[in-house]
Design an enzyme around this catalytic site. Structure first.
Site, short mmCIF file in Angstrom:
data_model
loop_
_atom_site.label_atom_id
_atom_site.label_comp_id
_atom_site.label_asym_id
_atom_site.label_seq_id
_atom_site.Cartn_x
_atom_site.Cartn_y
_atom_site.Cartn_z
N LYS A 191 1.16 -1.54 0.26
CA LYS A 191 -0.06 -0.12 -0.23
C LYS A 191 0.89 1.26 0.21
CE LYS A 191 -2.32 1.13 3.79
NZ LYS A 191 -3.21 1.16 4.70
N THR A 226 -9.12 2.28 2.47
CA THR A 226 -7.97 1.31 2.00
C THR A 226 -9.12 0.40 1.64
OG1 THR A 226 -6.30 2.27 3.54
CG2 THR A 226 -6.25 -0.13 2.97
#
Ligand code: R5P
Length: 297
Positions: A191, A226
């Protein structure tokens, strides 16, 4: 006098569950805010010589940290023998370093305040990324409980062909454990966070998710970006179904709407109450307290 349980803020129901699971008496706390926003707290029962457990997830963070500090001080002055905090969601853990010059490392400040007022502390899956242990910032015994068993039970009951996906490297710690308990495969993405609401996870492969019940598992759902980003990718890569599980569902403004637009089922633990809080962690907390408290019945 023995163990007494009290719940503050949104944690009153969770405190009832903990008291029920452990067979302990509840002490009600009356809480209100004065017109200027100051907190008022009153315990509605004797605390003399009690081992008092205050259950309070620290969300919203500023309100609940303040309530905990005021309540702990009051409990001690009312004669409690020890004052224990159960903060299933432990706020202020993400600012765990000075990312830019001049920034406050608020995780240390809050840990210092809690350590001053409480004898010990319990939390559930705190955001331990750059700290390896709560010992690095807490001066009191601080025990970390894990919701992995409760989450795995939910997945085992509800999904036939699960594959677990972690949105970032840090998620490996909980995704791998839950996958093992479910006997399911897992994968962990990478990420990159550009801002608090601009985030991108990469590295999901169609071979891993096609035709499967994809479960994206994260510790915190805050803005929801996310989780939503990974759920959409899984769907586009051919997942049979998509589920997002967060240990702590904070759901900042707009998060629920954005997540519901992905078509995923969103599930969280009841560390923070809400419509998605279907996984009960009261038994997990009660079990830990039973092992540690002097007068456990
Ligand atoms: C951060 O590394 C955490 O593990 C979560 O991924 C993060 O807090 C989720 O935040 P948001 O919902 O705002 O994307």
């Amino acid at each position: 006098m023995g163990v007494r349980i009290t719940g503050l803020g949104h944690s009153a129901k969770l405190a009832q569950g903990v008291a029920r699971a452990g067979g302990w008496k509840l002490v009600q706390a009356e809480e209100k805010q004065f017109p200027d926003g100051e907190d008022y707290i009153r315990f509605k029962g004797s605390l003399r010589a009690a081992e008092l457990v205050i259950v309070n997830s620290l969300y919203p963070p500023n309100d609940e940290v303040m309530a905990c500090l005021i309540a702990a001080d009051a409990a001690r002055s009312l004669g409690a023998q020890s004052v224990i905090l159960v903060a299933p969601y432990l706020a202020y853990m993400r600012q765990d370093k000075r990312f830019k010059p001049g920034e406050a490392v608020s995780s240390r400040t809050i840990a210092g305040l809690i350590s001053e007022k409480f004898d010990r502390m319990y939390t559930v899956d705190p955001h331990l990324h750059r700290y390896n242990s709560l010992r690095e910032i807490y001066n009191i015994p601080a025990r970390v409980l894990h919701a992995d068993g409760a989450i795995a039970n939910w997945i085992n009951r509800k999904l036939d062909n699960p594959v677990l996906v972690g949105p970032d490297r840090e998620s490996r710690q909980w995704v791998s454990k839950v996958a093992k308990l479910c006997g399911a495969p897992f994968t962990v993405m990478q990420k990159k966070r550009f801002s608090s609401i601009h985030v991108q996870s990469r590295g999901l492969d169609a071979k891993q998710v096609k035709g499967r019940d994809v479960v994206v598992l994260d510790d915190i759902i805050s803005s929801g970006h996310t989780m939503a980003g990974v759920l959409k990718q899984a769907l586009n890569l051919g997942a049979a179904s998509i589920t997002g599980i967060g240990v702590h569902g904070l759901f900042a403004r707009g998060a629920r709407r954005m997540l519901s637009a992905t078509g995923a089922k969103i599930i969280t633990c009841n560390s923070v109450p809400g419509s998605s809080a279907r996984i009960d962690i009261a038994p997990l907390i009660a079990e830990a307290l039973m092992k540690d408290l002097h007068d456990a019945a």
